[in-house]
Design a protein around this motif. Structure first.
Motif: not given
Length: 157
Positions: A82-94, A145-150
């Motif tokens: 889950r952490r890996k997925i969220l980190e990937d989504e965060l990088a994409t969103e940034q 989206n970035v704030e939500a992912l963080k």
């Protein structure tokens, strides 16, 4: 003193508080209820309401015995995934946020113009403001989206 006794007797005798209820239905189907007899009405006999409330079932915080359990290693693997997925989504969103900010800067720096029938160049202020507003909304969306992912990442153990 006598008033207290009268009040105690009235409270102890709930039968005195009940009233007779009559129901009548007219030719148009309208229903009328009354505490006095009505022509063509029938007396309704109601069951007394229960005066005691059944006790609530105690809820246990623990899971039921037949509830599937997961061992610690499996849960850690799930959390890591889950952490890996969220980190990937965060990088994409940034990255999308950086692109949206560039589009906003370009929209702000590029005025909309058009040529009139007389050959002169005019500014299209409404179109310019519309483009800038759309770019600002896109930036705002990616920032949220970035704030939500963080926030989600911060909640992980």
């Amino acid at each position: 003193m006598k008033l207290r006794y009268l009040l105690a007797v009235l409270c102890a005798c709930p039968v005195l508080a009940q009233a007779e209820i009559y129901k009548a239905v007219d030719a148009d189907g309208h229903v009328t209820y009354s505490s006095t007899p009505i022509k063509g009405g029938k007396k309704i006999i109601l069951e007394p309401l229960p005066t005691s409330v059944p006790p609530a079932r105690p809820r246990s915080a623990a899971s039921p015995e037949d509830f599937p359990r997961v061992d610690g290693a499996t849960q850690r693997n799930r959390d890591d995934a889950r952490r890996k997925i969220l980190e990937d989504e965060l990088a994409t969103e940034q990255k999308l946020l950086a692109d949206a900010r560039q589009k906003l800067q370009l929209a702000e720096d590029t005025p909309e113009v058009y040529r009139g029938k007389d050959g002169k160049t005019y500014r299209a202020v409404a179109r310019y403001e519309e483009n800038v507003k759309a770019a600002q909304e896109e930036v705002s969306l990616h920032e949220k989206n970035v704030e939500a992912l963080k926030t989600e990442l911060s909640k992980l153990k």
